[in-house]
Design a protein around this motif. Sequence first.
Motif, PDB file in Angstrom:
ATOM      1  N   THR A 367       0.705  -1.201  -0.003  1.00  0.00           N
ATOM      2  CA  THR A 367      -0.007  -0.024   0.068  1.00  0.00           C
ATOM      3  C   THR A 367       0.748   1.313  -0.076  1.00  0.00           C
ATOM      4  O   THR A 367       1.926   1.349   0.529  1.00  0.00           O
ATOM      5  N   PHE A 368       0.519   2.342  -0.558  1.00  0.00           N
ATOM      6  CA  PHE A 368       1.270   3.657  -0.677  1.00  0.00           C
ATOM      7  C   PHE A 368       0.563   4.591   0.524  1.00  0.00           C
ATOM      8  O   PHE A 368      -0.520   4.566   0.845  1.00  0.00           O
ATOM      9  N   SER A 369       1.581   5.497   0.867  1.00  0.00           N
ATOM     10  CA  SER A 369       1.120   6.327   2.000  1.00  0.00           C
ATOM     11  C   SER A 369       0.410   7.509   0.786  1.00  0.00           C
ATOM     12  O   SER A 369       0.569   7.825  -0.284  1.00  0.00           O
ATOM     13  N   PRO A 370      -0.908   8.328   1.738  1.00  0.00           N
ATOM     14  CA  PRO A 370      -1.470   9.232   0.666  1.00  0.00           C
ATOM     15  C   PRO A 370      -0.616  10.351   0.284  1.00  0.00           C
ATOM     16  O   PRO A 370      -0.965  11.023  -0.691  1.00  0.00           O
ATOM     17  N   ASP A 371       0.348  10.559   0.671  1.00  0.00           N
ATOM     18  CA  ASP A 371       1.341  11.542   0.396  1.00  0.00           C
ATOM     19  C   ASP A 371       2.260  11.094  -0.706  1.00  0.00           C
ATOM     20  O   ASP A 371       3.207  11.670  -1.108  1.00  0.00           O
ATOM     21  N   ASN A 372       2.154   9.918  -1.282  1.00  0.00           N
ATOM     22  CA  ASN A 372       3.059   9.228  -2.281  1.00  0.00           C
ATOM     23  C   ASN A 372       4.410   8.941  -1.918  1.00  0.00           C
ATOM     24  O   ASN A 372       5.155   8.824  -2.842  1.00  0.00           O
ATOM     25  N   ARG A 373       4.693   9.024  -0.751  1.00  0.00           N
ATOM     26  CA  ARG A 373       6.288   9.193  -0.276  1.00  0.00           C
ATOM     27  C   ARG A 373       6.775   7.835   0.309  1.00  0.00           C
ATOM     28  O   ARG A 373       7.790   7.498   0.063  1.00  0.00           O
ATOM     29  N   TYR A 374       5.785   6.915   0.806  1.00  0.00           N
ATOM     30  CA  TYR A 374       6.160   5.647   1.217  1.00  0.00           C
ATOM     31  C   TYR A 374       5.215   4.398   0.577  1.00  0.00           C
ATOM     32  O   TYR A 374       4.052   4.833   0.230  1.00  0.00           O
ATOM     33  N   VAL A 375       5.905   3.311   0.576  1.00  0.00           N
ATOM     34  CA  VAL A 375       5.064   2.336   0.463  1.00  0.00           C
ATOM     35  C   VAL A 375       5.415   1.222   1.520  1.00  0.00           C
ATOM     36  O   VAL A 375       6.596   0.995   2.180  1.00  0.00           O
ATOM     37  N   ALA A 376       4.352   0.700   2.052  1.00  0.00           N
ATOM     38  CA  ALA A 376       4.234  -0.377   2.935  1.00  0.00           C
ATOM     39  C   ALA A 376       3.862  -1.685   2.731  1.00  0.00           C
ATOM     40  O   ALA A 376       3.160  -1.818   1.552  1.00  0.00           O
ATOM     41  N   SER A 377       4.421  -2.648   3.514  1.00  0.00           N
ATOM     42  CA  SER A 377       4.277  -4.037   3.044  1.00  0.00           C
ATOM     43  C   SER A 377       4.104  -5.119   4.101  1.00  0.00           C
ATOM     44  O   SER A 377       4.833  -4.650   5.066  1.00  0.00           O
ATOM     45  N   GLY A 378       3.496  -6.189   3.998  1.00  0.00           N
ATOM     46  CA  GLY A 378       3.230  -7.034   5.113  1.00  0.00           C
ATOM     47  C   GLY A 378       3.086  -8.365   4.448  1.00  0.00           C
ATOM     48  O   GLY A 378       3.076  -8.459   3.395  1.00  0.00           O
ATOM     49  N   GLY A 379       3.613  -9.359   5.263  1.00  0.00           N
ATOM     50  CA  GLY A 379       4.123 -10.474   4.882  1.00  0.00           C
ATOM     51  C   GLY A 379       4.072 -11.835   5.926  1.00  0.00           C
ATOM     52  O   GLY A 379       3.660 -11.490   6.986  1.00  0.00           O
ATOM     53  N   ASN A 380       4.239 -12.831   5.257  1.00  0.00           N
ATOM     54  CA  ASN A 380       4.461 -14.209   6.003  1.00  0.00           C
ATOM     55  C   ASN A 380       5.527 -14.247   7.020  1.00  0.00           C
ATOM     56  O   ASN A 380       5.542 -14.903   7.846  1.00  0.00           O
TER      57      ASN A 380
END
Length: 642
Positions: A367-380
């Motif tokens: 997912t991206f942050s609303p300000d376009n600056r970060y992308v976050a991820s989650g996993g196994n």
Amino acid sequence: MQPEEQLAGRYRLDERLGHGGMGEVWRAYDVELGRAVAVKVLREFDASEELLGRFRREASIGARLQHPGITVVHDIGRHDDRLFIVMELLEGRDLSDLLARSPGGGLALPQVLDLALQAAEALAAAHAQKVVHRDLKPGNLFLLADGRLKICDFGIARTADATGGLTVTGRVFGTPPYMSPEQWRGEHVDGRCDVYALGCVLYALLTGAPPFHGTDQAWVLMRMHLEEEPPALDTVRADVPPALLELVASMLAKEPAERPDAPAVAERLRALPRQPAVRDVPTVDLRGPAPAAPRPSRRNVLLGGLGALAGVSGGTYAVLRLTGDKSNGSEGSGGGNSDDANGGPGTDGVRLAYEVKDHTGPVQSVTFSPDNRYVASGGNDRSVRVWNLLGQGGLNPFDRHDTTVSCVLYSPDGTTLVGGSGSALHLYDVSSLSPVGVLAGHTGPVRAVAFNPDGNTLASGGDDNTIRLWDFLNRSPTPVATLTGHTKPVTSLAFSPDGKTLASGGIDGTIRLWDYASRTPTGTLTGHTKPVASVVFSPDGKTLASAGADNTIRLWDAVTRTADGTLTGHNSAVRSVAFSPDGKTLASGGGRTVRLWDAATRVHRATLNGHSAAVSSVAFSPNGTFLASGSEDTTFRVWKLR
């Protein structure tokens, strides 16, 4: 001083919170009024007249400055010949700590603007009382847990009509990286020296460091402040709007007369939009050798044929595995063939910007942050990771979860990151990287989350076949509503752009539509022959797209609730779909590839290859510049679209 000691028969010392050049600060209790307070005690018994004067001045100034953005002083007293000040107790952290914990340096633009505005308004109030702080810096700006900012430590403050910038000992007061040129020159200072310091703070909030830093030698810093121009902000950070660039430059003017005053700074900050300007963000090519195909994850239920959950022993749980089962070089095999090799479209000018290999297990959500600056991820690997799109690196800022992180999502205002793990939703404050709550109510693992566009409601779906609605604004620990109807786990959720309709997809192969206001079902869409893995509304709300384990993407007229087309081409289960912000492109992740489709003509435009295992999640950045894809190969990729 010692714990349990009682000052002036009234203030009981409970815990020492810290100490500075003038005194030590204690958490204390006012036994007469029955409230917690902070007590600052002068450390020296035989302090100099200069130090005593500064200490009394801090109390006097604090008592006269009645503003929500300035620390309140309650009392001043003496205990065993030591002066003490009683102040309001602040719960939170100062901005220096906040910056130290921010991923990649600098904070999200909306938060920077909010903090700077609060500081400017408080400074304007102080300057109206002819008080000049003279030592504004991140360490003296305290962010409360409720988001309010307080200016602290008026220990070296002076009235604007006081003469001289030097003390009797010839020392210049201030903190070198934030001192104005006139302070370095020992000249008379007024409120414009605080504006300069606030400009340095604003620069640090945006980049992670003040404009002049990197040395402990005071004379070097003095020369920088007196002679050098700070590095241009737009070369350090790409999302700063031009109006903010101009404001920071004017605040850092060498001559005080060329700087705006604090009220003007506040006015200009209020006028700035809270979303970042769209610019071409520089990227770094992190491509390397393709990783070895990972061992199959615990997501051991094939959507392609089982359609039901199978239990897993040892305290773990069964979740979806959306990979295909072909072994003849198709998308799901990892065998190396691609749409390009089979005569399909190329990449249509799209290029790989990043390949992030921080995860040690399959990536389930991006997912991206609303300000376009970060992308976050989650996993196994049970982690939530954050990557800075400005190329400043990634990190795992949150405690490892007990189980797989199946979904991650930023709140619409960008202040909170939600991670679904096990049967709970974990909420994290983006600015402080700290947990702020857990929403627990599902009786099985959470699979999907979605925010109502107004940000007040959070929806979650899980293996207990239910959808739960949460009062996100008040962080209510219990759901405000539970929606039932799916006969098998809920795998995907999406709100319509107007927030009136909630769509849910499930293992039962259906898409259900719900009226948000009444919490009642309004329709069921059928057509997929296998489980539905993803649903998404187009930006105009007219089309609903769904992805299925039957290898298809289906399009639905969201108004008439009828089938409006089927997109085929993936060789394996399609796990995720996303519309670009302008609504012109639909992205789908299936097998090892990501496909791009023209949303109007339904024509397949491009295929993005490179993942060596099934693509689990796709997401566009809010400005439409990037597309992220997460995969079972333990990586996520960020593609530059334009």
